[in-house]
Design an enzyme around this catalytic site. Sequence first.
Site, PDB file in Angstrom:
ATOM      1  NE  ARG A  14      -3.035  -0.056   3.135  1.00  0.00           N
ATOM      2  CZ  ARG A  14      -3.156   0.202   4.435  1.00  0.00           C
ATOM      3  NH1 ARG A  14      -2.769  -0.676   5.318  1.00  0.00           N
ATOM      4  NH2 ARG A  14      -3.650   1.356   4.829  1.00  0.00           N
ATOM      5  CB  SER A  16      -0.454   4.352   4.228  1.00  0.00           C
ATOM      6  OG  SER A  16       0.157   3.170   4.751  1.00  0.00           O
ATOM      7  CE  LYS A  86      -4.711  -3.135  14.284  1.00  0.00           C
ATOM      8  NZ  LYS A  86      -4.720  -1.968  15.188  1.00  0.00           N
ATOM      9  CG  ASP A  87      -4.197  -3.607   8.605  1.00  0.00           C
ATOM     10  OD1 ASP A  87      -5.050  -3.433   9.497  1.00  0.00           O
ATOM     11  OD2 ASP A  87      -3.321  -2.784   8.331  1.00  0.00           O
ATOM     12  CB  SER A 132     -10.383   0.202  16.978  1.00  0.00           C
ATOM     13  OG  SER A 132     -10.364  -1.002  17.706  1.00  0.00           O
ATOM     14  CG  LEU A 133     -16.681  -1.701  16.427  1.00  0.00           C
ATOM     15  CD1 LEU A 133     -17.560  -2.803  15.846  1.00  0.00           C
ATOM     16  CD2 LEU A 133     -17.547  -0.635  17.094  1.00  0.00           C
ATOM     17  NE  ARG A 134      -7.860  -3.924  19.061  1.00  0.00           N
ATOM     18  CZ  ARG A 134      -7.045  -2.998  19.568  1.00  0.00           C
ATOM     19  NH1 ARG A 134      -6.841  -2.946  20.871  1.00  0.00           N
ATOM     20  NH2 ARG A 134      -6.432  -2.126  18.780  1.00  0.00           N
ATOM     21  NE  ARG A 135      -6.455   0.843  18.971  1.00  0.00           N
ATOM     22  CZ  ARG A 135      -5.817   1.079  17.837  1.00  0.00           C
ATOM     23  NH1 ARG A 135      -6.376   1.856  16.899  1.00  0.00           N
ATOM     24  NH2 ARG A 135      -4.632   0.550  17.593  1.00  0.00           N
ATOM     25  NE  ARG A 152     -11.224   4.330   8.805  1.00  0.00           N
ATOM     26  CZ  ARG A 152     -11.388   3.889   7.560  1.00  0.00           C
ATOM     27  NH1 ARG A 152     -12.567   3.971   6.979  1.00  0.00           N
ATOM     28  NH2 ARG A 152     -10.359   3.401   6.882  1.00  0.00           N
ATOM     29  CB  THR A 157      -5.382  11.724   8.214  1.00  0.00           C
ATOM     30  OG1 THR A 157      -4.818  11.788   6.900  1.00  0.00           O
ATOM     31  CG2 THR A 157      -6.777  12.326   8.214  1.00  0.00           C
ATOM     32  NE  ARG A 158      -6.418   6.303  11.682  1.00  0.00           N
ATOM     33  CZ  ARG A 158      -6.833   5.090  12.020  1.00  0.00           C
ATOM     34  NH1 ARG A 158      -6.594   4.621  13.225  1.00  0.00           N
ATOM     35  NH2 ARG A 158      -7.466   4.329  11.156  1.00  0.00           N
ATOM     36  CB  CYS A 245     -13.905  -4.412  11.371  1.00  0.00           C
ATOM     37  SG  CYS A 245     -12.283  -4.254  10.660  1.00  0.00           S
TER      38      CYS A 245
HETATM   39  N1  LIG Z   1      -5.327  -0.473   9.832  1.00  0.00           N
HETATM   40  C1  LIG Z   1      -4.877   0.085  11.044  1.00  0.00           C
HETATM   41  C2  LIG Z   1      -3.497  -0.376  11.387  1.00  0.00           C
HETATM   42  N2  LIG Z   1      -2.944  -1.520  10.889  1.00  0.00           N
HETATM   43  C3  LIG Z   1      -1.678  -1.662  11.471  1.00  0.00           C
HETATM   44  C4  LIG Z   1      -1.474  -0.589  12.312  1.00  0.00           C
HETATM   45  C5  LIG Z   1      -0.297  -0.349  13.164  1.00  0.00           C
HETATM   46  C6  LIG Z   1       0.919  -1.183  12.842  1.00  0.00           C
HETATM   47  C7  LIG Z   1       0.813  -2.628  13.272  1.00  0.00           C
HETATM   48  O1  LIG Z   1      -0.082  -3.033  14.061  1.00  0.00           O
HETATM   49  O2  LIG Z   1       1.685  -3.395  12.828  1.00  0.00           O
HETATM   50  C8  LIG Z   1      -2.581   0.246  12.233  1.00  0.00           C
HETATM   51  C9  LIG Z   1      -2.746   1.563  12.897  1.00  0.00           C
HETATM   52  C10 LIG Z   1      -3.401   1.476  14.267  1.00  0.00           C
HETATM   53  O3  LIG Z   1      -3.974   0.439  14.640  1.00  0.00           O
HETATM   54  O4  LIG Z   1      -3.291   2.487  14.974  1.00  0.00           O
END
Ligand SMILES: NCc1[nH]cc(CCC(=O)O)c1CC(=O)O
Length: 310
Positions: A14, A16, A86-87, A132-135, A152, A157-158, A245
Site C-alpha cells: 500500500r 500509506s 492486524k490487517d 476500532s470497536l475493540r478499543r 479514520r 491524518t489522525r 472489524c
Molecule cells: N489499519 C490500522 C493499522 N494496521 C496496522 C497498524 C499499526 C501497525 C501494526 O499493528 O503493525 C494500524 C494503525 C493502528 O492500529 O493504529
Amino acid sequence: MSQSSPERIVIATRESRLALWQAEHIKARLEALHPGCRVELLGMTTRGDQILDRPLAKVGGKGLFVKELETALLDGRADIAVHSMKDVPMMMEPEFALPCITAREVPLDAFVSSRYESLADMPPGAVVGTSSLRRESQIHAQYPFLGVTSLRGNLDTRLRKLDEGQYDAIILAAAGLTRLGLGERIRSVMPAEVSLPAAGQGALGIECLAARTDVIGWLQPLVDADTTACVLAERAVARALAGSCEVPLGAYAVMREGRLWLRGFVARPDGSTIVRAEREGAPAEAEALGRALADDLRAQGAEAILAELG
Ligand SMILES: NCc1[nH]cc(CCC(=O)O)c1CC(=O)O
C-alpha cells in the site's frame, strides 16, 4: 547466482507512509540477506485506503487492505506482499501463503494527547478518537463517562485531527508511531489490561503465492519463531470467534519462559458486557491454544454477544 538466491524480488505494498516504511524495512532486510538481489517496491492503493468516510466495519473490514496486493501476486507483478498482520483477514484463500512473520515491535496501543496522560486522567465528557470497536468497547467498559468518536484516515491524518482539537485524545497502535519516528507523540503506552491489542498487532507478515516455494525459502531467515507462535495463537482466537472489524475482540499472546501466555476478550460495542479469558500453553500448540481460549470465551458469555452482533 545460485538457484537458492533470488536475483529480483518485487514487493507489493500500500502507499500509506506506514505501509511504505514497512515495505522498505523488509526490502532492506532482504537486500542484506541476499546480496546482489534487486528488491523493488510496487506501490498501490487499496479500497481500505480510499474509503475514509465511514468505519471499516461497515464496508467489509480487513480484506479491503489486502485484495489489490494479492491480485499483484496472482498476475505476477509482485513476488511478495508486506502487511501489518492486524490487517490480514483471519481466513486466507488457499492460493496464498503467509510463510513469514517477523519480530514484533511494541504490540500495545498508544494513548496520544497533548492534554492528558492516560484515559484515567480524562474528565467526564472528554472525547477519545478511535474507529476500532475493540478499543471503543474497552473504553466504555472501564471509563463509561468518556465520549468516543469515530477516527479514520492514515496516521498523519489522525494526528492532524487531534492537533486541530477534534478530540481530547486518540488511540493508535504504538508500533505505527514508533516506526515512523513519532514515538514522542506517545503520551503513554496502554497496558494490555486497559486496552488488549488486536490479533497480530505490531507484527509484520509477508504473503506470497502458496506455489512459490522458492520465495518461501528466501523468506525463512526473516521468520521470528516467538512472534509467529504468538500471532498464530491470537489469530486462532479471532478466527474461531469469526473475528472481523464487526466484533469488539482482542487477543494478545506473549512468550514467558518458553510458554505462550494468551489473553482474549469479547465485548458488546457499548462495553456493557465484556468477557475475558486467559490460557497458557506450548508454542507448538499455538493454534489449538487459541481455539481453546475462544471456547472459554464462548462458554463465559461470548456466544450471546456474537449472536447479537450477527
Ligand atoms: N489499519 C490500522 C493499522 N494496521 C496496522 C497498524 C499499526 C501497525 C501494526 O499493528 O503493525 C494500524 C494503525 C493502528 O492500529 O493504529
